[in-house]
Design an enzyme around this catalytic site. Sequence first.
Site, mmCIF file in Angstrom:
data_model
loop_
_atom_site.group_PDB
_atom_site.id
_atom_site.type_symbol
_atom_site.label_atom_id
_atom_site.label_comp_id
_atom_site.label_asym_id
_atom_site.label_seq_id
_atom_site.Cartn_x
_atom_site.Cartn_y
_atom_site.Cartn_z
ATOM 1 N N SER A 179 5.856 -5.472 -0.864
ATOM 2 C CA SER A 179 5.838 -4.072 -1.301
ATOM 3 C C SER A 179 6.149 -3.109 -0.128
ATOM 4 C CB SER A 179 4.478 -3.800 -1.955
ATOM 5 O OG SER A 179 4.483 -2.592 -2.641
ATOM 6 N N ALA A 180 5.213 -2.290 0.317
ATOM 7 C CA ALA A 180 5.478 -1.390 1.437
ATOM 8 C C ALA A 180 5.937 -2.169 2.670
ATOM 9 C CB ALA A 180 4.233 -0.558 1.763
ATOM 10 N N GLU B 22 9.357 -7.343 -9.547
ATOM 11 C CA GLU B 22 8.158 -8.140 -9.301
ATOM 12 C C GLU B 22 8.402 -9.582 -9.726
ATOM 13 O OE1 GLU B 22 4.953 -6.125 -11.309
ATOM 14 O OE2 GLU B 22 4.987 -4.444 -9.904
ATOM 15 N N HIS C 228 8.979 -3.257 -6.404
ATOM 16 C CA HIS C 228 8.432 -3.036 -7.764
ATOM 17 C C HIS C 228 9.489 -2.388 -8.655
ATOM 18 C CE1 HIS C 228 4.269 -3.803 -6.393
ATOM 19 N NE2 HIS C 228 4.541 -3.043 -5.362
ATOM 20 N N GLY D 177 0.855 -1.181 0.000
ATOM 21 C CA GLY D 177 0.000 0.000 0.000
ATOM 22 C C GLY D 177 0.888 1.226 0.000
#
Lengths: 233, 233
Positions: B122-123, B194, B159, B90
């Site tokens: 991710s985050a 990714e 990413h 997020g």
Amino acid sequence: MKKLLIASTSTIHGTGYLEYLLPTLTVFFADVKKLLFIPYARPSGISYDAYTKIAQKAFAKIHIEVVGIHEFDNPKEAVLNAEAIFTGGGNTFELVYQLYKNDVLATLKQVLENGTKYLGTSAGSNICGVSMKNTNDMPIVYPPSFTTLGLLPFNINAHYLDPLKNSKHMGETRETRIKEFHVFNETAVLGLREGSWLEVLGDSITLKGTETGRLFEKDKIAKELELGLLIIK
Amino acid sequence: MKKLLIASTSTIHGTGYLEYLLPTLTVFFADVKKLLFIPYARPSGISYDAYTKIAQKAFAKIHIEVVGIHEFDNPKEAVLNAEAIFTGGGNTFELVYQLYKNDVLATLKQVLENGTKYLGTSAGSNICGVSMKNTNDMPIVYPPSFTTLGLLPFNINAHYLDPLKNSKHMGETRETRIKEFHVFNETAVLGLREGSWLEVLGDSITLKGTETGRLFEKDKIAKELELGLLIIK
């Protein structure tokens, strides 16, 4: 009365630095002999001197002298005494960090509200909004605040980019990021595409250049803004 | 001993949430019955409940129960008592803001260093680095610090995206942004594409998945890292 040019980018693909803006700058800065340049955003980490030379070269074409704010002992006085001011692009976090560190943010706001002519490109445009919360830049330094000049009643997203069709990358699109912003913030955001700029004269804000703008407001569907006078909030 | 999975993304294009990771998670979390989920990053501003449901649905496939940290009166105790922890993706700024606001960052670091199993995507992976200064996210909220867990001796750029060939967009590439970071910072940065993730077992860090990594070190040319054991600083 505010007199600002707020451009998405300094440079259009395939042209020289500020080249696409020179006809506009010739008219806008017609009465200006010397410009104060704020090189704090340091694109690619370039030095203040090297960055200022790039601005000097571009403005020499329209016979305007450029002097870097770092050449003054007292940057606040440099802002107060400037005939006109240009803040170049680069990293918005570093730019805002230095504006606070050198204690010139409030002074810059004051002179621009009082009519000192201003050109911003990219990061130099982002800081004209209420906050820098819609920059695309990487947070490579920690500024003491995200609050910026508030010369516009909205925020700027410079280099606005439409979602890439058929991309398989799962990172968020620009639109998704701005929507996330509106979960936590009320301020409208103007996506300013490369090739366009805002001309601010007092309270009148006009979208100029070649591209429509994209306006994001909390809890509303994003909309395209045609070139011409803008009415935002 | 640290036991961490640090993934670039939760989702590969065209597949379901966490789907590509499920075989790995089945083995990694083989002894885990219940997972504490940290939904603070709120992708697209989704609610904690809705986000937790997404994680529950994915982990149900491998028979692991998921409970959101927001369901506990005392989030710090929830972290201390967790069998295993997953922080989803997020917005990294909002995630870090909430980790500080709920005063769980130091506790999270402590339990992960002591061996509580962890999955980040991710985050949730960005926060495993020394700082969040290499996030791609928009600074939609102002966290009290950019300092994160420091479970890795470098920073993560999740990413990670190679420069788009033939693009006419003048915004900085990911590589340019990371180079700007190194003008102001010493910390190495791992661009995690990714489809790949890091498996951290104690001091050993292994790059797994389908894509090579890209390592950025100050004053050095960026280099590709093959899958396998990493030796970084």
